[in-house]
Design a protein around this motif. Sequence first.
Motif, PDB file in Angstrom:
ATOM      1  N   HIS A  77      14.645  10.678   5.450  1.00 24.38           N
ATOM      2  CA  HIS A  77      15.087   9.635   6.386  1.00 24.38           C
ATOM      3  C   HIS A  77      15.257   8.320   5.618  1.00 24.38           C
ATOM      4  N   PRO A  78      16.317   7.558   5.889  1.00 20.83           N
ATOM      5  CA  PRO A  78      16.500   6.287   5.182  1.00 20.83           C
ATOM      6  C   PRO A  78      15.294   5.358   5.277  1.00 20.83           C
ATOM      7  N   GLY A  79      14.591   5.397   6.405  1.00 19.84           N
ATOM      8  CA  GLY A  79      13.435   4.528   6.585  1.00 19.84           C
ATOM      9  C   GLY A  79      12.253   4.895   5.725  1.00 19.84           C
ATOM     10  N   PHE A  80      12.262   6.084   5.150  1.00 19.62           N
ATOM     11  CA  PHE A  80      11.228   6.498   4.200  1.00 19.62           C
ATOM     12  C   PHE A  80      11.732   6.350   2.772  1.00 19.62           C
ATOM     13  N   VAL A  81      12.967   6.748   2.528  1.00 21.80           N
ATOM     14  CA  VAL A  81      13.531   6.728   1.178  1.00 21.80           C
ATOM     15  C   VAL A  81      13.755   5.307   0.679  1.00 21.80           C
ATOM     16  N   GLU A  82      14.345   4.455   1.495  1.00 23.62           N
ATOM     17  CA  GLU A  82      14.740   3.126   1.025  1.00 23.62           C
ATOM     18  C   GLU A  82      13.547   2.244   0.643  1.00 23.62           C
ATOM     19  N   PRO A  83      12.438   2.212   1.409  1.00 23.96           N
ATOM     20  CA  PRO A  83      11.288   1.439   0.930  1.00 23.96           C
ATOM     21  C   PRO A  83      10.742   1.950  -0.401  1.00 23.96           C
ATOM     22  N   HIS A  84      10.711   3.275  -0.580  1.00 23.47           N
ATOM     23  CA  HIS A  84      10.275   3.813  -1.869  1.00 23.47           C
ATOM     24  C   HIS A  84      11.223   3.376  -2.985  1.00 23.47           C
ATOM     25  N   ALA A  85      12.533   3.408  -2.728  1.00 21.53           N
ATOM     26  CA  ALA A  85      13.506   3.045  -3.755  1.00 21.53           C
ATOM     27  C   ALA A  85      13.357   1.573  -4.148  1.00 21.53           C
ATOM     28  N   ASP A  86      13.192   0.691  -3.175  1.00 18.58           N
ATOM     29  CA  ASP A  86      13.002  -0.722  -3.488  1.00 18.58           C
ATOM     30  C   ASP A  86      11.703  -0.947  -4.253  1.00 18.58           C
ATOM     31  N   ALA A  87      10.667  -0.195  -3.895  1.00 17.08           N
ATOM     32  CA  ALA A  87       9.385  -0.332  -4.584  1.00 17.08           C
ATOM     33  C   ALA A  87       9.492   0.091  -6.045  1.00 17.08           C
ATOM     34  N   VAL A  88      10.280   1.129  -6.315  1.00 14.35           N
ATOM     35  CA  VAL A  88      10.506   1.544  -7.700  1.00 14.35           C
ATOM     36  C   VAL A  88      11.200   0.437  -8.480  1.00 14.35           C
ATOM     37  N   ARG A  89      12.224  -0.168  -7.897  1.00 17.39           N
ATOM     38  CA  ARG A  89      12.929  -1.254  -8.580  1.00 17.39           C
ATOM     39  C   ARG A  89      12.003  -2.445  -8.832  1.00 17.39           C
ATOM     40  N   ASP A  90      11.166  -2.764  -7.841  1.00 14.54           N
ATOM     41  CA  ASP A  90      10.234  -3.879  -8.010  1.00 14.54           C
ATOM     42  C   ASP A  90       9.222  -3.585  -9.117  1.00 14.54           C
ATOM     43  N   ALA A  91       8.728  -2.358  -9.169  1.00 14.64           N
ATOM     44  CA  ALA A  91       7.762  -1.994 -10.209  1.00 14.64           C
ATOM     45  C   ALA A  91       8.406  -2.025 -11.588  1.00 14.64           C
ATOM     46  N   LEU A  92       9.619  -1.523 -11.680  1.00 12.44           N
ATOM     47  CA  LEU A  92      10.333  -1.513 -12.953  1.00 12.44           C
ATOM     48  C   LEU A  92      10.537  -2.934 -13.475  1.00 12.44           C
ATOM     49  N   ALA A  93      10.770  -3.870 -12.569  1.00 10.23           N
ATOM     50  CA  ALA A  93      11.023  -5.257 -12.968  1.00 10.23           C
ATOM     51  C   ALA A  93       9.795  -5.921 -13.583  1.00 10.23           C
ATOM     52  N   THR A  94       8.601  -5.366 -13.361  1.00 11.21           N
ATOM     53  CA  THR A  94       7.383  -5.960 -13.922  1.00 11.21           C
ATOM     54  C   THR A  94       7.136  -5.532 -15.363  1.00 11.21           C
ATOM     55  N   LEU A  95       7.873  -4.533 -15.846  1.00 12.00           N
ATOM     56  CA  LEU A  95       7.665  -4.025 -17.196  1.00 12.00           C
ATOM     57  C   LEU A  95       8.577  -4.733 -18.189  1.00 12.00           C
TER      58      LEU A  95
END
Length: 337
Positions: free
Chosen positions: A148-166
């Motif tokens: 469901h987009p409501g499950f996938v999209e928050p995970h996808a944004d969280a991955v991008r946010d985590a990647l930006a910290t490295l």
Amino acid sequence: MAYDAFVLLSFGGPEKPDDVMPFLRNVVRGRGIPDERLAEVAEHYMHFGGVSPINQQNRDLLTAVRAEFSNNGVGLPTYWGNRNWHPMLEDTVAQMRDDGVTHALGFATSAYGGYSSCKQYWEDIANARAKVGPGAPVISKLRQFWDHPGFVEPHADAVRDALATLDQSRRATTRLVFTAHSIPVSMAKTAGPTGGRYEAQLHETARLVAGNDDWDLVWQSRSGPPQVPWLEPDINDHLESLAEKGVTDVVVSPIGFVSDHLEVIWDLDNEAADTAKRLGLGYARAATPGTDPRFVDMVRELVQERTDRAPMQRLGTLPVWDDCPVPCCPPPQRRGA
């Protein structure tokens, strides 16, 4: 079909030190596991003051869902019942009966198929209704929502946010690693119409979250006798392997979970983070949906699929059911400690 209530179905967790051992005994009831072994797991909870975050996370989610329902004309009273700790589902079902509820929709805090993640919630419902007896309301469980987009999209944004910290200069040697709760291989490889769907659904979610196929899916939170094969590799073993291959940094995304409960913060924020530090790996753990507005909106949309025949929102292609085929997802074989 008419529905007259909504109930949040979850695992439950201790909220003070005195709760920890009784809670763990509930989790393993019927398996013959002695308190000595449970005491080892209890230390994980004691590390956080004997409190699991999951109950408060469920309170927060239910508060957000109530507001979402109110703002969108969903006139269902909301309830909450757990499998292993208060509020226990059987007590909730009794309250629903006393309130005149006849047919509720149940939302389980697990996105995937499988015994513990899906079928056991059906068993929880049946057991609770049997204990309450005459007048116990019917509870129809809402469908799985791994794509469901409501499950996938928050995970996808969280991955991008985590990647930006490295360190972005090491992006070429950074690896994305998804994790989910390991289960016995015998459960994962069952035959029949629903066989193997736990792994298949997780692979589809990982692909949707990443937007490509350049990632790894590994496992965490293994339990049970060591002689029983479970899905591998474990996240810590996998970090060792990545370091040997020249990976410098990792983003770990717990797509098997909807919130940052104890298995996430212990297994990933403590054990896996310590492993990465020992190996000299840069490490970032992506967040889970929690009460992200898109996730809360998803709960409402799943309800309206049933109440209003709203269109099904999906990003994947694997089959999904409201009522799973029979036979479905056999329980693990219980063995003594």
